[in-house]
Write an enzyme that holds these catalytic residues in place. Structure first.
Site, short mmCIF file in Angstrom:
data_model
loop_
_atom_site.label_atom_id
_atom_site.label_comp_id
_atom_site.label_asym_id
_atom_site.label_seq_id
_atom_site.Cartn_x
_atom_site.Cartn_y
_atom_site.Cartn_z
NE ARG A 1 -4.00 -2.22 2.60
CZ ARG A 1 -3.59 -3.33 3.17
NH1 ARG A 1 -2.33 -3.28 3.87
NH2 ARG A 1 -4.03 -4.29 3.79
CE LYS B 1 -8.15 -1.28 5.15
NZ LYS B 1 -8.56 -0.93 3.49
CG HIS C 1 -4.89 -0.03 -3.70
ND1 HIS C 1 -3.61 0.18 -2.73
CD2 HIS C 1 -5.26 -0.90 -3.47
CE1 HIS C 1 -4.09 -0.56 -1.96
NE2 HIS C 1 -5.46 -0.85 -2.16
NE ARG D 1 -2.97 -3.57 -1.41
CZ ARG D 1 -2.70 -4.60 -0.33
NH1 ARG D 1 -1.62 -4.90 -0.21
NH2 ARG D 1 -3.57 -5.04 0.11
CG HIS E 1 -7.07 -8.31 1.70
ND1 HIS E 1 -7.09 -9.07 0.43
CD2 HIS E 1 -6.34 -7.30 1.41
CE1 HIS E 1 -6.45 -8.31 -0.57
NE2 HIS E 1 -6.32 -6.95 -0.07
CE1 TYR F 1 -6.16 -7.49 -6.32
CE2 TYR F 1 -6.77 -8.66 -4.06
CZ TYR F 1 -6.99 -7.22 -5.47
OH TYR F 1 -6.26 -6.33 -4.81
#
Length: 387
Positions: free
Chosen positions: A230, A255, A319, A322, A345, A354
């Site tokens: 990120r 995050k 992003h 990423r 995640h 994805y």
């Protein structure tokens, strides 16, 4: 002897603040210098670069342009500051009881160890809600919540994610202040928009990297893609968190306050070594000209610039790199659970998006139109053989 370009610094009142306008004829070197200056921005309206008018920023500009340009700052020194007034900050119309309640809610979120950005956002959203009615909160029900959302979030065309944030904040507020006549179970968040991520092909990634001439910029783009970082993780990455011997980077307090390890590509090691020897960063891997963290806005700007050089006619952000990293891992047969771990995640559902953009499996699916035509051809061949 080569003549240095001229940079003119002048005063301008822009975006409700006093700014230094930075004017010069188009020059790639000067533009690259400004991209590395924290706070410096390009304005389509002014058709020039600008930065907030402070003594420190003026000092930085003279420093970065030394031996690179002739600086004309006559306008800054000869004219007094324009007599524009900063707009007064709006004071919320709240009763003292409601002010005290909101202050205690702020402290409650602090105690729950939410991030500062989440605390600020949730407190502001609940303050808007409380001010909207500014009455005894015990009288507010789910009906008032619906009316508030319709009158504020829907009419002002706020995004779905902002509305979801408000509902999350209100759910916490109901727990904090149970005297509300709001049924927590009936507070439903609107569904998220499920847009497919924009992804570059591996050929486009390599083209972007090869068309980036600035070593620092090239290293940043390569790292964003090869580790799936990120933008916040990139600019806060410290030298001590990189272990070239183990080919690992330790991402700390990302995050959700989660740590994770990501692997470094073999081809990235010579590049980052050359970058380190050339720029000699002290604390962070990527630092601004004045030290400290690098500007996220600068990263977005030079990625966009180098995409044009690589003839990539699409919107590419940090992003996007990423997203591309995750999609290419999936296409190469890496298990979705490992990709979830590499990306950091919290939920597998986030990573599952994805599976909708990988080309490998999608390209293997035969289109029903092609199958129908093939069947017809096979049928005609069989008929001709029999006749």
């Amino acid at each position: 002897m080569q003549t240095l370009p001229t940079v003119t610094l002048s005063r301008v009142y822009f975006k409700k603040a006093h700014q230094i306008k930075i004017s010069f004829k188009y020059n790639d070197i000067l533009i690259d210098i400004l991209r590395d200056v924290p706070g410096a921005m390009w304005s389509k309206t002014l058709k020039s670069w600008y930065i907030k008018n402070t003594p420190n920023h003026l000092k930085i500009l003279f420093k970065v342009f030394k031996n690179q340009a002739t600086v004309n700052a006559k306008d800054l020194f000869d004219q007094s500051m324009p007599m524009h007034q900063y707009p007064e900050r709006r004071i919320r119309q709240l009763s003292q009881n409601n002010k005290d309640l909101l202050n205690n809610f702020y402290k409650y979120l602090k105690g729950k160890r939410y991030s500062q950005s989440t605390i600020d956002t949730y407190t502001q959203q609940i303050a808007d809600f409380v001010e909207y009615y500014n009455t005894t909160l015990d009288q507010i029900t789910n009906k008032e919540v619906e009316l508030f959302i319709e009158d504020v979030y829907i009419k002002r065309n706020y995004s779905i994610s902002t509305q979801r944030q408000f509902v999350s904040a209100l759910k916490l507020f109901v727990v904090f202040y149970p005297k509300l006549n709001i049924n927590n179970l009936q507070l439903a968040r609107p569904n998220k928009s499920r847009k497919l991520p924009n992804v570059l092909s591996q050929t486009e990634i390599l083209s972007l990297i090869s068309n980036t001439s600035n070593l620092k910029h090239k290293t940043i783009i390569t790292l964003l893609y090869s580790c799936g970082l990120r933008i916040s993780e990139l600019i806060n990455l410290k030298l001590k968190d990189i272990n070239l011997n183990r080919k690992q980077i330790h991402i700390k307090s990302s995050k959700g306050r989660k740590d994770r390890l990501v692997s470094i590509a073999d081809h990235f090691i010579p590049m980052v070594t050359e970058y380190y020897l050339s720029y000699k960063p002290e604390t962070y891997l990527f630092e601004g000209n004045n030290g400290g963290t690098y500007s996220a806005q600068s990263v977005r700007q030079f990625i966009s610039k180098n995409c044009k050089k690589a003839n990539l006619n699409k919107v590419v952000t940090p992003h996007t790199l990423r997203h591309s990293y995750a999609t290419h891992l999936l296409e190469n047969g890496v298990d979705i659970r490992y990709i979830q771990s590499l990306l950091g995640h919290a939920k597998p559902e986030t990573t599952m998006i994805y599976t909708h953009v990988q080309r490998k499996d999608l390209m293997a699916i035969s289109n029903p139109l092609d199958l129908a035509i093939q069947k017809l051809k096979n049928s005609e061949k069989t008929t001709k053989k029999l006749s």
